[in-house]
Design a protein around this motif. Structure first.
Motif, PDB file in Angstrom:
ATOM      1  N   VAL A   1       7.397  -8.095  -1.410  1.00  0.00           N
ATOM      2  CA  VAL A   1       6.224  -7.736  -2.205  1.00  0.00           C
ATOM      3  C   VAL A   1       6.545  -8.007  -3.674  1.00  0.00           C
ATOM      4  O   VAL A   1       7.616  -7.621  -4.168  1.00  0.00           O
ATOM      5  N   SER A   2       5.626  -8.673  -4.349  1.00  0.00           N
ATOM      6  CA  SER A   2       5.784  -8.927  -5.780  1.00  0.00           C
ATOM      7  C   SER A   2       4.427  -8.802  -6.453  1.00  0.00           C
ATOM      8  O   SER A   2       3.371  -8.912  -5.807  1.00  0.00           O
ATOM      9  N   VAL A   3       4.451  -8.583  -7.757  1.00  0.00           N
ATOM     10  CA  VAL A   3       3.224  -8.464  -8.557  1.00  0.00           C
ATOM     11  C   VAL A   3       3.370  -9.367  -9.774  1.00  0.00           C
ATOM     12  O   VAL A   3       4.421  -9.381 -10.435  1.00  0.00           O
ATOM     13  N   ARG A   4       2.322 -10.131 -10.068  1.00  0.00           N
ATOM     14  CA  ARG A   4       2.352 -10.995 -11.253  1.00  0.00           C
ATOM     15  C   ARG A   4       0.980 -11.022 -11.913  1.00  0.00           C
ATOM     16  O   ARG A   4      -0.043 -10.686 -11.297  1.00  0.00           O
ATOM     17  N   ASN A   5       0.984 -11.427 -13.175  1.00  0.00           N
ATOM     18  CA  ASN A   5      -0.261 -11.548 -13.920  1.00  0.00           C
ATOM     19  C   ASN A   5      -0.947 -12.857 -13.572  1.00  0.00           C
ATOM     20  O   ASN A   5      -0.302 -13.908 -13.439  1.00  0.00           O
ATOM     21  N   VAL A   6      -2.247 -12.811 -13.408  1.00  0.00           N
ATOM     22  CA  VAL A   6      -3.058 -14.009 -13.154  1.00  0.00           C
ATOM     23  C   VAL A   6      -4.286 -13.967 -14.047  1.00  0.00           C
ATOM     24  O   VAL A   6      -4.727 -12.895 -14.492  1.00  0.00           O
ATOM     25  N   ARG A   7      -4.835 -15.143 -14.323  1.00  0.00           N
ATOM     26  CA  ARG A   7      -6.025 -15.240 -15.173  1.00  0.00           C
ATOM     27  C   ARG A   7      -7.262 -15.284 -14.288  1.00  0.00           C
ATOM     28  O   ARG A   7      -7.331 -16.033 -13.323  1.00  0.00           O
ATOM     29  N   GLN A   8      -8.215 -14.442 -14.616  1.00  0.00           N
ATOM     30  CA  GLN A   8      -9.492 -14.386 -13.896  1.00  0.00           C
ATOM     31  C   GLN A   8     -10.605 -14.621 -14.916  1.00  0.00           C
ATOM     32  O   GLN A   8     -11.085 -13.698 -15.570  1.00  0.00           O
ATOM     33  N   GLY A   9     -10.957 -15.879 -15.072  1.00  0.00           N
ATOM     34  CA  GLY A   9     -11.944 -16.219 -16.103  1.00  0.00           C
ATOM     35  C   GLY A   9     -11.335 -16.046 -17.490  1.00  0.00           C
ATOM     36  O   GLY A   9     -10.307 -16.650 -17.814  1.00  0.00           O
ATOM     37  N   ASP A  10     -11.982 -15.241 -18.304  1.00  0.00           N
ATOM     38  CA  ASP A  10     -11.456 -14.943 -19.636  1.00  0.00           C
ATOM     39  C   ASP A  10     -10.539 -13.738 -19.643  1.00  0.00           C
ATOM     40  O   ASP A  10     -10.028 -13.357 -20.706  1.00  0.00           O
ATOM     41  N   ASP A  11     -10.368 -13.121 -18.491  1.00  0.00           N
ATOM     42  CA  ASP A  11      -9.552 -11.915 -18.409  1.00  0.00           C
ATOM     43  C   ASP A  11      -8.284 -12.185 -17.613  1.00  0.00           C
ATOM     44  O   ASP A  11      -8.176 -13.149 -16.860  1.00  0.00           O
ATOM     45  N   PHE A  12      -7.338 -11.287 -17.795  1.00  0.00           N
ATOM     46  CA  PHE A  12      -6.104 -11.332 -17.026  1.00  0.00           C
ATOM     47  C   PHE A  12      -6.059 -10.130 -16.079  1.00  0.00           C
ATOM     48  O   PHE A  12      -6.527  -9.043 -16.430  1.00  0.00           O
ATOM     49  N   GLY A  13      -5.552 -10.364 -14.901  1.00  0.00           N
ATOM     50  CA  GLY A  13      -5.438  -9.291 -13.931  1.00  0.00           C
ATOM     51  C   GLY A  13      -4.110  -9.349 -13.199  1.00  0.00           C
ATOM     52  O   GLY A  13      -3.249 -10.187 -13.495  1.00  0.00           O
ATOM     53  N   LEU A  14      -3.942  -8.461 -12.220  1.00  0.00           N
ATOM     54  CA  LEU A  14      -2.717  -8.400 -11.428  1.00  0.00           C
ATOM     55  C   LEU A  14      -2.966  -8.939 -10.024  1.00  0.00           C
ATOM     56  O   LEU A  14      -3.994  -8.654  -9.409  1.00  0.00           O
ATOM     57  N   LEU A  15      -2.020  -9.716  -9.539  1.00  0.00           N
ATOM     58  CA  LEU A  15      -2.067 -10.234  -8.177  1.00  0.00           C
ATOM     59  C   LEU A  15      -0.879  -9.667  -7.411  1.00  0.00           C
ATOM     60  O   LEU A  15       0.275  -9.829  -7.818  1.00  0.00           O
ATOM     61  N   ILE A  16      -1.168  -8.978  -6.308  1.00  0.00           N
ATOM     62  CA  ILE A  16      -0.118  -8.469  -5.424  1.00  0.00           C
ATOM     63  C   ILE A  16       0.112  -9.511  -4.340  1.00  0.00           C
ATOM     64  O   ILE A  16      -0.779  -9.813  -3.548  1.00  0.00           O
ATOM     65  N   ASP A  17       1.293 -10.102  -4.351  1.00  0.00           N
ATOM     66  CA  ASP A  17       1.660 -11.109  -3.355  1.00  0.00           C
ATOM     67  C   ASP A  17       2.533 -10.428  -2.304  1.00  0.00           C
ATOM     68  O   ASP A  17       3.690 -10.074  -2.569  1.00  0.00           O
ATOM     69  N   ALA A  18       1.978 -10.208  -1.124  1.00  0.00           N
ATOM     70  CA  ALA A  18       2.678  -9.482  -0.058  1.00  0.00           C
ATOM     71  C   ALA A  18       2.873 -10.408   1.140  1.00  0.00           C
ATOM     72  O   ALA A  18       1.898 -10.877   1.728  1.00  0.00           O
ATOM     73  N   LYS A  19       4.117 -10.683   1.471  1.00  0.00           N
ATOM     74  CA  LYS A  19       4.429 -11.527   2.620  1.00  0.00           C
ATOM     75  C   LYS A  19       4.652 -10.658   3.842  1.00  0.00           C
ATOM     76  O   LYS A  19       5.610  -9.881   3.901  1.00  0.00           O
ATOM     77  N   GLU A  20       3.757 -10.774   4.812  1.00  0.00           N
ATOM     78  CA  GLU A  20       3.874  -9.954   6.019  1.00  0.00           C
ATOM     79  C   GLU A  20       5.081 -10.367   6.853  1.00  0.00           C
ATOM     80  O   GLU A  20       5.500 -11.525   6.841  1.00  0.00           O
ATOM     81  N   LYS A  21       5.639  -9.402   7.574  1.00  0.00           N
ATOM     82  CA  LYS A  21       6.766  -9.690   8.460  1.00  0.00           C
ATOM     83  C   LYS A  21       6.340 -10.705   9.514  1.00  0.00           C
ATOM     84  O   LYS A  21       5.299 -10.540  10.160  1.00  0.00           O
ATOM     85  N   PHE A  22       7.155 -11.740   9.712  1.00  0.00           N
ATOM     86  CA  PHE A  22       6.765 -12.798  10.641  1.00  0.00           C
ATOM     87  C   PHE A  22       6.739 -12.313  12.076  1.00  0.00           C
ATOM     88  O   PHE A  22       6.072 -12.889  12.937  1.00  0.00           O
ATOM     89  N   TRP A  23       7.476 -11.236  12.374  1.00  0.00           N
ATOM     90  CA  TRP A  23       7.500 -10.726  13.745  1.00  0.00           C
ATOM     91  C   TRP A  23       6.403  -9.696  13.994  1.00  0.00           C
ATOM     92  O   TRP A  23       6.233  -9.238  15.103  1.00  0.00           O
ATOM     93  N   GLY A  24       5.646  -9.319  12.971  1.00  0.00           N
ATOM     94  CA  GLY A  24       4.538  -8.391  13.146  1.00  0.00           C
ATOM     95  C   GLY A  24       3.262  -9.144  13.486  1.00  0.00           C
ATOM     96  O   GLY A  24       3.206 -10.376  13.399  1.00  0.00           O
ATOM     97  N   PRO A  25       2.181  -8.460  13.846  1.00  0.00           N
ATOM     98  CA  PRO A  25       2.044  -7.003  13.933  1.00  0.00           C
ATOM     99  C   PRO A  25       2.498  -6.412  15.280  1.00  0.00           C
ATOM    100  O   PRO A  25       2.210  -5.265  15.574  1.00  0.00           O
ATOM    101  N   ASN A  26       3.190  -7.242  16.094  1.00  0.00           N
ATOM    102  CA  ASN A  26       3.735  -6.739  17.356  1.00  0.00           C
ATOM    103  C   ASN A  26       5.235  -6.501  17.191  1.00  0.00           C
ATOM    104  O   ASN A  26       5.976  -7.397  16.779  1.00  0.00           O
ATOM    105  N   TYR A  27       5.671  -5.291  17.530  1.00  0.00           N
ATOM    106  CA  TYR A  27       7.067  -4.919  17.358  1.00  0.00           C
ATOM    107  C   TYR A  27       7.632  -4.455  18.694  1.00  0.00           C
ATOM    108  O   TYR A  27       6.989  -3.694  19.421  1.00  0.00           O
ATOM    109  N   LEU A  28       8.843  -4.924  19.013  1.00  0.00           N
ATOM    110  CA  LEU A  28       9.516  -4.563  20.258  1.00  0.00           C
ATOM    111  C   LEU A  28      10.784  -3.785  19.936  1.00  0.00           C
ATOM    112  O   LEU A  28      11.481  -4.084  18.967  1.00  0.00           O
ATOM    113  N   ARG A  29      11.089  -2.782  20.782  1.00  0.00           N
ATOM    114  CA  ARG A  29      12.331  -2.031  20.662  1.00  0.00           C
ATOM    115  C   ARG A  29      12.939  -1.858  22.047  1.00  0.00           C
ATOM    116  O   ARG A  29      12.224  -1.624  23.026  1.00  0.00           O
ATOM    117  N   LEU A  30      14.250  -1.988  22.106  1.00  0.00           N
ATOM    118  CA  LEU A  30      14.970  -1.894  23.362  1.00  0.00           C
ATOM    119  C   LEU A  30      15.786  -0.612  23.400  1.00  0.00           C
ATOM    120  O   LEU A  30      16.239  -0.119  22.364  1.00  0.00           O
TER     121      LEU A  30
END
Length: 396
Positions: A47-76
């Protein structure tokens, strides 16, 4: 404020977890705290957060990389035990969890057991809305296993038991660590066994017996859990109190109460791990299954699982853990430990008091945290009864 990198988790859930308000400036420490809260959801590799430009304004973008093994999880899971008489059992378990069935955060849990117990169960858990404290759950399953009738810790009769069950619950999260559930369950049992009967004329006759009954129960359960680790804790407490009323098609209605408590207290490399279990049913009469059972690792170690049954139960345990290593050979921690246990079950109040009938037991074990879950290897002994070697790996 926007979110990128999502395919399963709803963006609304990430924004609510981050806790950053739209239109307000965020300090670096606020952003780091928001990243931590999103990572605590358990759905993301990064998970990371960076500034991005939205028109004339600046905002925050949350870049979240989901787990590649989700959304199904196995346990033994694996557990094995063998006593000094050569009687043993092995069980394999496979747990499956599917998260984010919908935007409210619904979950689907499944479990497969093979070995000592053969079974398949499924459960749906559904919050009323996203981050709702109110939820509902429904589950069903079938189990098949051998059930023994014990006398002084020794099996005197063994039969095959098949159990079908269905459960419906409504609950409320009272805090991040506690909840209250109201539930209703229905269980259908069918037991078969064979008896050898000596006939003076025909010799030994084998007679097959079949017993079946249904049990309906309603209950209320309070749970408060602040343990930092469910199986190798170093701090926190867990308290469960359940009140119930059950009835079978063979017996009158019966009320039950059960209390389970465990805590963990760590001083440097030393952890004390006490536990208490008390239970009582109003009636001890009837032909149905006994309300409570006990036996197995850390519940009078050395006895087989479920070796003691009755309408009254008491257990006091004090376990000790010593962290001997933090190397990555087995995982985060390698520990040595032991336990002292006293307890028993009763059908009625003993004439000489409960203290006279208490059994004493203890165990010595090594435990480690591994990528597959906790690993236990140990030896348990109940005085005057039996000694058992244990192996456990993982807990779905």
């Amino acid at each position: 404020m926007t979110v990128s990198g999502l395919s399963v988790v709803p963006a609304k859930a990430v924004l609510e977890a981050a806790g950053l308000k739209v239109g307000e400036s965020a300090k670096p420490e606020d952003i780091q705290a928001a990243i931590g809260r999103v990572q605590e959801m358990g759905d993301f590799e990064r998970v990371s957060v960076r500034n991005v430009r939205q028109g004339d304004d600046f905002g925050l973008l949350i870049d979240a990389k989901e787990k590649f093994w989700g959304p199904n999880y196995l346990r033994l899971g694996l557990d094995a035990s063998i006593d000094l008489a050569g009687e043993g059992s092995v069980s394999f378990r496979l747990g499956h969890l599917r998260t984010w069935l919908n935007e409210a955060g619904g979950q689907w849990r499944n479990r497969l057991d093979l070995g000592r117990i053969n079974g398949l169960s499924t459960e749906l858990h559904q919050p009323m809305w996203l981050n709702s404290p109110l939820f509902a759950s429904a589950g069903a399953g079938v189990l098949s296993y051998k059930k023994s009738l014990y006398l002084n810790g020794k099996a005197v009769l063994t039969g095959d038991l098949k159990e079908h069950r269905a459960v419906l619950e409504l609950g409320a999260e009272l805090s991040k660590q506690s909840e209250l559930r109201l539930g209703a369950s229905r269980k259908v049992f069918r037991a078969t066994t064979s008896l050898n009967i000596a006939d003076p004329l025909e010799g030994i006759l084998v007679k097959d017996l079949t017993l079946g009954f249904t049990e309906n129960e309603v209950y209320a359960r309070f749970l408060s859990d602040s343990l930092d680790n469910a199986f190798l804790p170093s701090s926190g407490q867990r308290l469960m109190v359940q009140l119930g009323r059950s009835q079978t098609d063979r017996d009158p209605a019966d009320s039950k109460i059960e209390l389970r408590w465990t805590g963990a207290y760590t001083f440097n490399n030393h952890t004390l791990w006490p536990a208490l279990r008390l239970a009582k049913a109003r009636s001890s009469e009837g032909d149905g299954a006994s309300p409570f059972e006990m036996g197995g690792f850390l519940e009078l170690s050395g006895l087989p699982n479920g070796a003691l049954t009755g309408s009254r139960l008491g257990l006091l345990r004090l376990a000790y853990l010593n962290r001997v290593s933090t190397l990555d050979l087995f995982g985060r921690r390698l520990l040595l430990g032991g336990s002292l246990e006293v307890g028993n079950t009763w059908e009625t109040r003993p004439a000489n008091g409960y203290a006279k009938d208490l059994l004493t037991a203890g165990s010595l074990f090594a435990a480690a945290e591994t990528p597959l879950g906790p690993l236990f290897m140990g030896l348990g002994r109940t005085a005057g009864r039996s000694t058992t070697v244990y192996l456990f790996l993982g807990q779905p």
